[in-house]
Design a protein around this motif. Sequence first.
Motif, short mmCIF file in Angstrom:
data_model
loop_
_atom_site.label_atom_id
_atom_site.label_comp_id
_atom_site.label_asym_id
_atom_site.label_seq_id
_atom_site.Cartn_x
_atom_site.Cartn_y
_atom_site.Cartn_z
N LEU A 1 -0.94 14.42 1.36
CA LEU A 1 -1.79 15.60 1.51
C LEU A 1 -1.64 16.21 2.89
O LEU A 1 -1.57 17.43 3.05
CB LEU A 1 -3.25 15.21 1.24
N TRP A 2 -1.60 15.35 3.91
CA TRP A 2 -1.47 15.86 5.28
C TRP A 2 -0.10 16.48 5.51
O TRP A 2 0.02 17.56 6.11
CB TRP A 2 -1.72 14.73 6.27
N ALA A 3 0.93 15.83 5.00
CA ALA A 3 2.28 16.35 5.19
C ALA A 3 2.49 17.67 4.47
O ALA A 3 3.22 18.54 4.95
CB ALA A 3 3.30 15.32 4.72
N GLY A 4 1.85 17.85 3.32
CA GLY A 4 2.05 19.07 2.54
C GLY A 4 0.93 20.07 2.68
O GLY A 4 0.77 20.96 1.83
N ARG A 5 0.14 19.94 3.75
CA ARG A 5 -1.05 20.79 3.88
C ARG A 5 -0.71 22.27 3.96
O ARG A 5 -1.47 23.12 3.50
CB ARG A 5 -1.87 20.38 5.09
N ALA A 6 0.46 22.60 4.53
CA ALA A 6 0.83 24.02 4.65
C ALA A 6 1.01 24.67 3.29
O ALA A 6 0.71 25.85 3.10
CB ALA A 6 2.11 24.14 5.48
N ALA B 1 -3.48 -0.59 -6.72
CA ALA B 1 -2.17 -0.13 -6.26
C ALA B 1 -1.39 -1.25 -5.58
O ALA B 1 -0.15 -1.32 -5.68
CB ALA B 1 -2.35 1.05 -5.31
N ARG B 2 -2.10 -2.14 -4.91
CA ARG B 2 -1.42 -3.20 -4.15
C ARG B 2 -1.09 -4.40 -5.02
O ARG B 2 0.01 -4.97 -4.95
CB ARG B 2 -2.30 -3.62 -2.98
N TRP B 3 -2.04 -4.83 -5.86
CA TRP B 3 -1.86 -6.08 -6.62
C TRP B 3 -1.84 -5.89 -8.13
O TRP B 3 -1.83 -6.86 -8.86
CB TRP B 3 -2.97 -7.06 -6.25
N GLY B 4 -1.86 -4.65 -8.59
CA GLY B 4 -1.94 -4.42 -10.03
C GLY B 4 -0.62 -4.32 -10.74
O GLY B 4 -0.58 -4.03 -11.93
N HIS B 5 0.51 -4.51 -10.02
CA HIS B 5 1.84 -4.44 -10.62
C HIS B 5 2.08 -3.10 -11.33
O HIS B 5 2.71 -3.05 -12.38
CB HIS B 5 2.05 -5.59 -11.62
N PRO C 1 0.01 5.68 -6.77
CA PRO C 1 0.22 5.50 -5.32
C PRO C 1 -1.07 5.03 -4.65
O PRO C 1 -2.17 5.30 -5.14
CB PRO C 1 0.63 6.89 -4.86
N ALA C 2 -0.92 4.35 -3.54
CA ALA C 2 -2.07 3.86 -2.80
C ALA C 2 -2.83 5.01 -2.15
O ALA C 2 -2.26 6.09 -1.90
CB ALA C 2 -1.61 2.87 -1.74
N PRO C 3 -4.12 4.83 -1.84
CA PRO C 3 -4.89 5.91 -1.22
C PRO C 3 -4.30 6.41 0.09
O PRO C 3 -4.30 7.61 0.35
CB PRO C 3 -6.27 5.26 -0.99
N ASP C 4 -3.77 5.48 0.92
CA ASP C 4 -3.20 5.93 2.18
C ASP C 4 -1.93 6.76 1.97
O ASP C 4 -1.66 7.72 2.71
CB ASP C 4 -2.91 4.73 3.09
N ALA C 5 -1.16 6.43 0.91
CA ALA C 5 0.03 7.23 0.61
C ALA C 5 -0.35 8.64 0.16
O ALA C 5 0.30 9.62 0.53
CB ALA C 5 0.87 6.54 -0.47
N VAL C 6 -1.41 8.72 -0.62
CA VAL C 6 -1.89 10.03 -1.06
C VAL C 6 -2.39 10.84 0.14
O VAL C 6 -2.11 12.04 0.26
CB VAL C 6 -3.01 9.87 -2.11
#
Length: 202
Positions: free
Chosen positions: A51-56, A31-35, A42-47
């Motif tokens: 997930l946390w933001a849409g948990r409801a 995700a970071r260097w693969g163009h 998306p990067a793991p932290d973005a996922v």
Amino acid sequence: MTSHAASHRAMAVLRPAVTCVGLVVLWAALARWGHVPPYMLPAPDAVARALWAGRAQLEPAALTTLEETLLGLGIGIGAGSALAIAMALWAPLRRWVMPMVLLSQAVPVFALAPLLVLWFGFGMASKVVMAVLVIFFPVTSALGDGLRQTEAGWMDLARTMGATRWRVLVHIRLPAAMPAFATGVRMATAIAPIGAVVGEWV
């Protein structure tokens, strides 16, 4: 022996954990260097943040998918097992039914999903049926193969002792087929969510 067993159990837990961590690291690196555009990978932290933001919204949806998966798994295993046992007890049934079971697997699930939605509606029923169709074949095939491959010596001994077909099935063939059945159930458990999710997506 105790320390060896504890070490073996620890390694059994450690191996998959290390594999998962390695896959996440590889994912992050790509995700970071693969163009690759973030909307495609998306990067793991973005996922994790999404997930946390849409948990409801995600929590009740995940529970619904889990319910569909478990219902499909239970019905699929039950129906597949019943058909495999029926074919083992009555050979002509296998010659008539097995080609249709094989044919059902030749049709992609994406082709069946729209029809199931039209037939069973947009509710849970169409998703459960889709999961059942995905699960049905591996269970039927695995248990059927296990029942047919019972050791011949055990069958000869049972016939010599005058056992009925039903007693042979219950006391010899089914226990002998349990390893094959377990393999089929493992496969079914792994692919059951696919059927439910495909149904939801369609």
